[in-house]
Write an enzyme that holds these catalytic residues in place. Structure first.
Site, PDB file in Angstrom:
ATOM      1  N   HIS A  30      -7.769 -11.531  -0.774  1.00 49.75           N
ATOM      2  CA  HIS A  30      -7.372 -10.663  -1.535  1.00 49.75           C
ATOM      3  C   HIS A  30      -6.571 -11.077  -2.816  1.00 49.75           C
ATOM      4  CE1 HIS A  30      -7.247  -7.840   2.226  1.00 49.75           C
ATOM      5  NE2 HIS A  30      -8.043  -7.305   1.319  1.00 49.75           N
ATOM      6  N   LYS A  54      -6.328   6.602   8.302  1.00 45.74           N
ATOM      7  CA  LYS A  54      -6.290   5.260   8.614  1.00 45.74           C
ATOM      8  C   LYS A  54      -4.858   4.775   9.328  1.00 45.74           C
ATOM      9  CE  LYS A  54      -9.884   2.962   6.043  1.00 45.74           C
ATOM     10  NZ  LYS A  54     -10.229   2.072   5.018  1.00 45.74           N
ATOM     11  N   ARG A 103     -17.885  -9.766  -1.279  1.00 39.53           N
ATOM     12  CA  ARG A 103     -18.058 -10.716  -0.563  1.00 39.53           C
ATOM     13  C   ARG A 103     -19.653 -11.158  -0.168  1.00 39.53           C
ATOM     14  NH1 ARG A 103     -13.544  -8.182   3.487  1.00 39.53           N
ATOM     15  NH2 ARG A 103     -14.799  -6.346   2.441  1.00 39.53           N
ATOM     16  N   SER A 140      -9.362  -8.427   6.592  1.00 39.96           N
ATOM     17  CA  SER A 140      -8.247  -8.282   7.506  1.00 39.96           C
ATOM     18  C   SER A 140      -8.353  -7.968   8.909  1.00 39.96           C
ATOM     19  CB  SER A 140      -7.445  -7.143   6.820  1.00 39.96           C
ATOM     20  OG  SER A 140      -7.036  -7.318   5.413  1.00 39.96           O
TER      21      SER A 140
END
Ligand code: ADP
Length: 172
Positions: A30, A54, A103, A140
């Site tokens: 990040h 979440k 990514r 994460s």
């Protein structure tokens, strides 16, 4: 004449972009995207999504505090939170574009869909920065899983985040 005006229009505006995410917690991947976005734009607002659905390891307030700490050296970076639609937050805060890290090809389909929908909804652009290959495997959720089972994540997250992860998940 008309086209010359189009090219220069908006040149005086502050280029403010958003880097959205859950950041539960912020990783070196990040940070790489945030700092590269900060080099390219006048202002970067890192925004932590605070929609209730979440449940994270860290509270939104804790994530914001960690982000503020690890971005304190980047003078044009601020940290905030948003609820509801990201594009509405962008409109309300005069943010013209969303910056996202890509990514791998696996990120692409979802990100493309979001980008197209966000443009359709509010004409907010999405800009993609190719992940540093050193961090292309880093997310994460993986960091938390490794940490939970006693693996060493010290090279994947900032020191402060590492300490907080140890405190919360470190094997006793
Ligand atoms: P994640 O749980 O996948 O890390 P986030 O919602 O916190 O997800 O990610 C926010 C943004 O940061 C997304 O645009 C994501 O693509 C980007 N990002 C996350 N990890 C990396 C990384 N290792 N390299 C580049 N960009 C990343």
């Amino acid at each position: 004449m008309g086209s010359a005006n189009v090219v220069t229009e908006g040149r005086d505006r502050v280029r403010r972009v958003a880097c959205p995410g859950s950041f539960d917690p912020v990783t070196n991947g990040h940070l790489d995207i945030i700092s590269r976005a900060a080099l390219l734009h006048d202002e970067v607002i890192v925004v932590v999504g605070a929609n209730q659905s979440k449940q994270g390891l860290f509270t939104v307030e804790e994530r914001v505090a960690m982000l503020r700490d690890v971005t304190s050296g980047l003078k044009n970076v601020e940290v905030g939170t948003f609820r509801g639609l990201l594009v509405q937050y962008c409109k309300d805060n005069d943010i013209s574009a969303i910056v996202k890290g890509l990514r791998a090809v696996s990120d692409f389909e979802y990100e493309m869909e979001m980008a197209q929908m966000n443009y359709r909804l509010a004409e907010i652009e999405t800009l993609f920065i190719a992940a540093n290959p050193v961090y292309s495997f880093l997310r994460s959720s993986l960091v938390k899983e490794i940490c939970r089972y006693g693996g060493d994540v010290s090279s994947l997250v900032p020191e402060l985040v590492f300490d907080q992860l140890q405190e919360r998940l470190g094997s006793a």
